[in-house]
Scaffold this motif. Structure first.
Motif, mmCIF file in Angstrom:
data_model
loop_
_atom_site.group_PDB
_atom_site.id
_atom_site.type_symbol
_atom_site.label_atom_id
_atom_site.label_comp_id
_atom_site.label_asym_id
_atom_site.label_seq_id
_atom_site.Cartn_x
_atom_site.Cartn_y
_atom_site.Cartn_z
ATOM 1 N N VAL A 70 10.187 4.890 4.319
ATOM 2 C CA VAL A 70 9.009 5.381 3.614
ATOM 3 C C VAL A 70 9.055 6.904 3.516
ATOM 4 O O VAL A 70 9.452 7.595 4.454
ATOM 5 N N ALA A 130 0.098 -1.022 1.493
ATOM 6 C CA ALA A 130 0.995 -1.688 2.438
ATOM 7 C C ALA A 130 1.416 -0.746 3.568
ATOM 8 O O ALA A 130 1.750 0.423 3.322
ATOM 9 N N ASP A 131 1.392 -1.260 4.784
ATOM 10 C CA ASP A 131 1.926 -0.532 5.933
ATOM 11 C C ASP A 131 3.422 -0.770 6.039
ATOM 12 O O ASP A 131 3.937 -1.831 5.651
ATOM 13 N N ALA A 132 4.133 0.202 6.568
ATOM 14 C CA ALA A 132 5.568 0.049 6.810
ATOM 15 C C ALA A 132 5.810 -0.990 7.899
ATOM 16 O O ALA A 132 4.918 -1.299 8.706
ATOM 17 N N ASP A 133 7.025 -1.533 7.938
ATOM 18 C CA ASP A 133 7.363 -2.506 8.980
ATOM 19 C C ASP A 133 7.735 -1.790 10.268
ATOM 20 O O ASP A 133 7.598 -0.557 10.382
ATOM 21 N N TYR A 150 2.237 -0.799 -2.903
ATOM 22 C CA TYR A 150 3.025 0.398 -2.631
ATOM 23 C C TYR A 150 3.670 0.889 -3.928
ATOM 24 O O TYR A 150 3.609 0.212 -4.960
ATOM 25 N N LYS A 197 9.907 1.022 7.313
ATOM 26 C CA LYS A 197 10.485 0.796 5.996
ATOM 27 C C LYS A 197 9.594 -0.134 5.187
ATOM 28 O O LYS A 197 8.774 -0.882 5.726
ATOM 29 N N LEU A 198 9.778 -0.087 3.870
ATOM 30 C CA LEU A 198 9.235 -1.062 2.932
ATOM 31 C C LEU A 198 10.403 -1.612 2.136
ATOM 32 O O LEU A 198 11.225 -0.830 1.631
ATOM 33 N N PRO A 239 6.219 -6.631 2.062
ATOM 34 C CA PRO A 239 5.045 -5.867 2.501
ATOM 35 C C PRO A 239 3.746 -6.528 2.038
ATOM 36 O O PRO A 239 3.663 -7.006 0.899
ATOM 37 N N TYR A 282 1.209 -6.961 -4.275
ATOM 38 C CA TYR A 282 1.584 -8.171 -3.529
ATOM 39 C C TYR A 282 0.592 -9.295 -3.834
ATOM 40 O O TYR A 282 -0.450 -9.408 -3.186
ATOM 41 N N HIS A 287 2.957 7.144 3.492
ATOM 42 C CA HIS A 287 2.306 5.834 3.534
ATOM 43 C C HIS A 287 2.155 5.254 2.133
ATOM 44 O O HIS A 287 1.518 5.834 1.263
#
Length: 304
Positions: free
Chosen positions: A246, A233-236, A206, A240-241, A202, A277, A249
């Protein structure tokens, strides 16, 4: 290496490592930075303001690593206690430096309301060699269990047991890095004799909470404070992360006691693991450190 099925250069595919493979891995590890200069020196500079104790030492590869805990002075049993841990994974730099920065800049401000205990670097050998594991190829953040196979965990657990404090909250400072996919997940799969499957890394900050006691309002407060410093971080595309669904958010959760994660270390009501990250093109090392500080501050503000 293939993004999804990277093959590690040590061992035989499909066969768990034995002592020979573990020794081969250890022989490849080298010192890349100084725990004494980058961590211990900063702890020493805090001794005039806080209580600093050595709670043990690690002896690895002819090197000795003293282990330190930083505590607020004027301990008052009427005040709630908060635990901060960093460097459980030594390679996750902002976990260590963020814990130290919090102690340097913010810890005193909150000492009127809280007893605060900070372990800034649980895994100094991992810090120096930039490793997730300890020299025994053991992941400390899967080893907070009875009769722990990781000295790093056993020493902290013993200290806290003797301290005898009921903590209200525990914030554990971590990172998710590109090397999780390029090095550490392939190494883990090779060690276990399994096929490696990487996750999407990500881009952003998060949290990982305890699925058995999530405390979403607490997690939201931490995320809101961090969002003032860095991006969440945004989910994919699968929502998910790191392969986990999730909860909201910037938040995922696991059964932390079952997995032996660090935030299972106490019976605290409010617990969270940060994940910064550092490889993001949108973040600097300083921003990552300050995101860790913001996470602790967000937790303390929520608890005030």
């Amino acid at each position: 290496m293939n993004d999804k099925t990277a093959i590690y250069p040590i061992g035989t595919q499909g066969k768990p490592w034995g002592e020979q493979e573990k020794a081969e891995w250890l022989a490849q590890q080298t010192k890349k930075r100084s725990y004494q200069e980058q961590v211990v020196a900063k702890i020493d500079a805090l001794k005039d303001r806080f209580q600093v104790e050595q709670y043990g030492e690690l002896n690895y590869q002819d090197a000795t690593f003293p282990l330190f805990v930083i505590k607020t002075k004027n301990w008052d049993e009427e005040k709630p206690a908060v635990l901060v841990t960093g460097g459980v994974h030594g390679y996750e730099t902002s976990g260590v430096q963020g814990a130290l920065l919090f102690a340097e800049e913010q810890m005193q401000e909150y000492s009127d309301d809280f007893n605060i205990v900070v372990f800034p670097c649980l895994s100094p050998w991992g810090y120096e060699t930039i490793n997730r594991w300890n020299p025994d190829t053991v992941d400390p953040n899967r080893s907070f269990i009875q009769d722990s196979p990781a000295q790093e965990c056993a020493l902290v657990m013993s200290y806290l047991d003797q301290l005898g404090v009921d903590f209200l909250a525990h914030i554990d400072l971590h990172e998710t890095t590109d090397t999780d996919n390029s090095e550490f997940r392939p190494a883990k799969a090779a060690r276990e004799g399994e096929v490696n499957t990487n996750w999407n890394i990500p881009d952003g900050f998060y949290l990982v909470g305890n699925s058995e006691n999530l405390q979403q309002e607490f997690q939201i407060a931490v995320l809101e404070e961090v969002s003032e410093v860095t991006h969440i971080a945004d989910a994919d595309e699968e929502d998910k992360l790191i392969g986990a669904p999730v909860d909201l958010h910037g938040l995922i959760s696991f059964p932390v006691n079952q997995l032996g994660l660090c935030i299972s270390l106490t019976n605290a009501m409010y617990t969270t693991t940060t994940e910064v990250y550092p490889d993001s093109p949108k973040a600097t090392p300083e921003e990552c450190n300050r995101a860790q500080v913001a996470a602790v501050v967000g937790a303390l503000k929520f608890l005030q």
